[in-house]
Design a protein around this motif. Structure first.
Motif, short mmCIF file in Angstrom:
data_model
loop_
_atom_site.label_atom_id
_atom_site.label_comp_id
_atom_site.label_asym_id
_atom_site.label_seq_id
_atom_site.Cartn_x
_atom_site.Cartn_y
_atom_site.Cartn_z
N TYR B 219 -34.78 -40.23 0.20
CA TYR B 219 -35.83 -40.36 -0.82
C TYR B 219 -36.93 -41.29 -0.37
O TYR B 219 -38.07 -41.15 -0.79
N GLY B 220 -36.60 -42.24 0.52
CA GLY B 220 -37.57 -43.27 0.86
C GLY B 220 -38.28 -43.05 2.18
O GLY B 220 -39.50 -42.96 2.24
N ILE B 221 -37.51 -42.96 3.25
CA ILE B 221 -38.13 -42.87 4.57
C ILE B 221 -38.70 -41.47 4.76
O ILE B 221 -37.99 -40.48 4.60
N PRO B 222 -39.99 -41.36 5.10
CA PRO B 222 -40.62 -40.04 5.14
C PRO B 222 -40.15 -39.17 6.30
O PRO B 222 -39.68 -39.67 7.33
N GLU B 223 -40.33 -37.91 6.09
CA GLU B 223 -40.00 -36.87 7.06
C GLU B 223 -40.61 -37.16 8.44
O GLU B 223 -39.98 -36.94 9.47
N PHE B 224 -41.84 -37.71 8.45
CA PHE B 224 -42.51 -37.89 9.74
C PHE B 224 -41.91 -39.05 10.55
O PHE B 224 -42.23 -39.23 11.71
N ARG B 225 -41.05 -39.83 9.89
CA ARG B 225 -40.40 -40.93 10.60
C ARG B 225 -38.92 -40.63 10.80
O ARG B 225 -38.33 -41.04 11.78
N LEU B 226 -38.34 -39.94 9.84
CA LEU B 226 -36.92 -39.60 9.93
C LEU B 226 -36.71 -38.23 9.27
O LEU B 226 -36.56 -38.14 8.06
N PRO B 227 -36.72 -37.17 10.07
CA PRO B 227 -36.57 -35.83 9.46
C PRO B 227 -35.24 -35.73 8.70
O PRO B 227 -34.20 -36.21 9.16
N LYS B 228 -35.32 -35.11 7.53
CA LYS B 228 -34.12 -35.00 6.69
C LYS B 228 -33.01 -34.23 7.38
O LYS B 228 -31.83 -34.46 7.16
#
Lengths: 291, 504
Positions: B219-228
């Motif tokens: 929910y917090g760390i964005p996709e561009f930094r940590l892909p789900k």
């Protein structure tokens, strides 16, 4: 997935669901809500629990189809399922023996007011229920409410059922003639709750409103549901949803609820045009596509 | 690919330096490359390829593209294989860094993955989000004379290599102990604790309040930094080991902690995170257009509002001006997200100076590359709305740096008469989180601090109630992924001891 045991329309666009969620059914108390996601890509919407059946393991939700998600939910039938139901969320409403309690349900708010009416009836309070709606079809749960009320008043905007006018009118009249109930509970559209709060304020009668802000997680994590009560910011999902109506900034609540007005409108249009276009899809095209 | 910039690292902390042509890694496949320490020291820190800043500021794809095998082996050769590796001591979960790097240098990537996983079950995540510059890399011996070995990038490469090539080994589990542990929260603390406990032979169930697993990682760390997809893969690994997951379970409300104890759980680990956002407590904060970072990021990440046809809406920022208040990693995530959603100006407003920002250097650097504006030494006074109640601007004061405060950082002192308005249409408040009240309200006998965090022994995770353990942000207040993982790991060890000895 959470099975829909039963789904019935109570009024145009207002549907009652019994959904299997045994843990929530066993635990929920009046005033609490659940967050529902209809499908795997759906948004999270809060819905107050109208009642539950512990033996059957179901919770009852009454849903008014207003936006895309509620309309989509109302298309589901008995035997189908919703993707997620989480709860019971929020703090239960406080129910004490106080004497006379007025329970006011505007439109689909009747479903939210119902468990409170039941609780007050069971604890031995005199329950005066005022139910209202724009027109006769939109007055719901009349029989259920009557069963737990010592007195029942119905109003419709067009006079098609009960007396013509707003739910706040009979309350005002009685207050003006000296009637002093011990507690007033208002559930419904924001203008209605605000009107009730203003009607009781001069007499200092304790008045509770159940707030309906936009929510995401429903557990205090996002703060999207914040409202101003007595000049202080509260998170409705964990601090509420019931608050002292005389302290609530209803104007702010109404404003914040309009945050996504445009997106909601467009999303609904996309959804409805999709429904409208579906029956026109040629079966031949479908077959060709499948090949 | 035109959007990849290979070559030397020009990052904020890693100045490009002229370097002689580095020696090629040894051709003896699998063998230890013969290379002198002097030669090792000549190899420059390898830059990780990343998406072009202009390109990536318009998409949600991962910024960092990861080392290639060649870059990884070259970087691994920079490690001088200290007899007493300081990096291991610098890692909160004591990953055998030196040894896995040796395996990478030898080209044995699968072996490197096995070594990492002894201590860290979520390396693909840690390789991406750990603040290595203040942990393992901060104490790297090479870093004393040169740029430190890029340990985080190597960890990430190894984890990705293992996953992409489906080399994960199903670990042998010991015989079941017959004990059952409930874990509350599926964020980094809970996942780490679950992974350790299942490998000790205990049955483990993880309860998650949201509909998707991963907590702050999704929910917090964005996709561009940590892909789900990375988070899901790590969770799938735990599921294969036998960890059970239950979503839509708000412990305290759906089931209470005491009910779990009554229903056969022998111990409970509470890792629910901080999860109650702070606001600035200034007038106008409830105007339309003002979000907590949690809400903004949850809408965009968890609920996929970056897709305009998502059922979940997010404020439309295309062509509008956005201010994010705060200087931590969450603030960077929020401001870079708003840029990707099409904001005209995406600004960080921070009350101290850039030197005091708690965000990782890499995040600040990436944000700047993407066109984020940094306005420091600013105190917001009031949000101003238009006639219909939508945010229009923020009134601010300028600050000067005064004497150091209790945190050791120089205190920002507002300059009298420096009031000015900054026009903005959206604001995101990223100034940290308080503690979620649900466990507190529903768990009698569990002691909490004044700040609302759970009182727990930092070494063992033991709370004031026998059988209940806690760790991560709910104990420390808002911190980092790896610190939460460290807490989960230490708690798993003491839960294991408790379950075996039966004594508290």
């Amino acid at each position: 997935m959470f099975d829909i045991v039963d789904a019935q329309f109570l009024a145009p666009d207002v549907k009652r669901f019994r959904i299997r969620a045994p843990k929530i059914a066993a635990r929920r108390l009046p005033g609490q809500f659940v967050i529902v996601r209809v499908h795997a890509q759906g948004e999270r919407i809060p819905l107050t629990i109208a009642s539950s059946d512990v033996n059957e393991g179901t919770v009852t939700l009454v849903v008014q189809g207003i936006g895309r998600t509620t309309k989509q939910l109302n298309e589901l039938e008995t035997g189908q399922a919703v993707h997620d139901v989480v709860g019971p969320l929020g703090r239960p409403g406080e129910v004490h023996k106080v004497g006379t309690v007025v329970v006011i349900g505007g439109g689909v708010g009747a479903a939210i007011a119902y468990p409170t009416a039941v609780a007050h009836h069971e604890i031995g309070n005199q329950v005066v229920t005022i139910l209202g709606g724009r027109t006769r079809d939109l007055v719901i749960l009349e029989d259920e409410m009557r069963a737990v009320s010592d007195e029942m008043i119905i109003t419709t905007d067009d006079g098609s059922l009960g007396r013509k006018g707003l739910v706040v009118d009979p309350l005002k009249e009685r207050l003006e003639s000296g009637w002093r109930p011990n507690l007033v509970m208002a559930v419904g559209p924001i203008p209605m709750m605000r009107a009730v709060a203003e009607a009781t304020r001069p007499y200092g009668i304790e008045t509770i409103a159940s707030l309906n802000p936009i929510m995401v997680d429903g557990t205090g994590m996002c703060g999207g549901c914040r409202a101003s009560v007595g000049g202080k910011t509260v998170f409705v999902c964990v601090d509420g949803p019931e608050f002292d109506a005389h302290q609530v900034d209803f104007g702010l609540l109404a404003l914040r609820n309009k945050t996504y007005f445009m997106q909601e409108k467009e999303s609904l249009e996309r959804f409805e045009s999709k429904i409208a276009s579906e029956p026109h899809r040629c079966a031949l095209d479908k077959m060709l596509e499948e090949k | 690919m035109s959007d990849v910039k290979p070559g030397q690292d020009g990052g904020a902390q890693e100045q490009a330096r002229p370097a002689p042509a580095p020696p090629a890694p040894s051709s003896t496949d699998g063998g230890s490359p013969k290379i002198s320490a002097k030669e090792r020291m000549k190899i420059p820190r390898q830059k990780m390829p990343e998406q072009d800043a202009g390109e990536r500021s318009r998409n949600f794809k991962e910024v960092n593209l990861g080392f290639t095998a060649e870059l990884a082996r070259m970087e691994a050769l920079r490690c001088i294989q200290c007899p007493k590796p300081l990096c291991v001591a610098g890692c909160p979960v004591s990953v055998q860094i030196r040894d896995f790097i040796q395996s990478v240098a030898e080209g044995d990537f699968a072996g490197a993955a096995r070594l990492i996983k002894i201590d860290n079950v979520l390396p693909a995540i840690c390789g991406r989000v750990c603040p290595q510059e203040s942990q393992c890399e901060a104490v790297c011996t090479v870093g004393k004379k040169n740029d430190p070995v890029a340990i985080g990038r190597l960890e990430r490469f190894v984890a990705d290599y293992e996953r992409d090539n489906r080399l994960q080994q199903v670990m042998d589990l010991p015989a079941p102990t017959g004990k059952k542990v409930g874990i509350v929260g599926s964020g980094p603390a809970g996942l780490t604790c679950a992974a350790d406990l299942i490998r000790m032979g205990h049955a483990v169930t993880v309860f998650e309040a949201l509909h998707e697993l991963g907590g702050v990682l999704v929910y917090g760390i964005p996709e561009f930094r940590l892909p789900k997809e990375i988070v899901h893969a790590e969770i799938d690994g735990l599921r294969q080991l036998g960890v059970e997951f239950v979503t839509n379970a708000v412990i305290g409300l759906t089931d209470t902690v005491d009910e779990l104890l009554q229903n056969g759980y022998d111990a409970i680990f509470i890792g629910v995170g901080a999860g109650l956002p702070y606001f600035l407590d200034i007038p106008g904060e409830n105007l339309v257009g003002i979000y907590s970072a949690n809400e903004f990021l949850t809408r965009v990440n968890l609920m996929r509002a970056y897709n305009p046809t998502s059922d979940t809406p997010v404020f439309r920022v295309q062509g509008k001006d956005v201010a994010v208040f705060g200087g931590g990693n969450t603030a960077m995530d929020a401001v870079r997200t708003s840029k990707r959603l099409g904001a005209r100006r995406a600004m960080i407003l921070y009350r101290r100076s850039e030197a005091e920002m708690p965000a990782r250097i890499e995040e600040v650097h990436h944000a700047k590359e993407e066109g984020v504006e940094f306005h420091t030494l600013i105190t917001p006074l009031e949000f101003v709305g238009d006639e219909s109640g939508w945010l229009k601007s923020v009134r601010c004061l300028r600050n000067e740096l005064g004497e150091p405060d209790s945190s050791g950082r120089r205190r920002p002192v507002p300059v009298k008469g420096s009031e000015h308005d900054i026009p903005i249409e959206m604001a995101v408040i990223a100034v940290g989180n308080g503690s979620n009240p649900i466990i507190r309200q529903t768990t009698p006998g569990l002691e909490f601090t004044k700040r609302g965090t759970i009182v727990a022994d930092p070494e063992t995770g033991k709370t004031t109630r026998p059988g209940l353990f806690a760790g991560g942000d709910i104990v420390t207040g808002g911190a980092t992924v790896i610190l939460a993982m460290g807490a989960g790991r230490r708690a798993a060890k003491s839960i294991d001891e408790y379950l075996k000895s039966g004594t508290w």
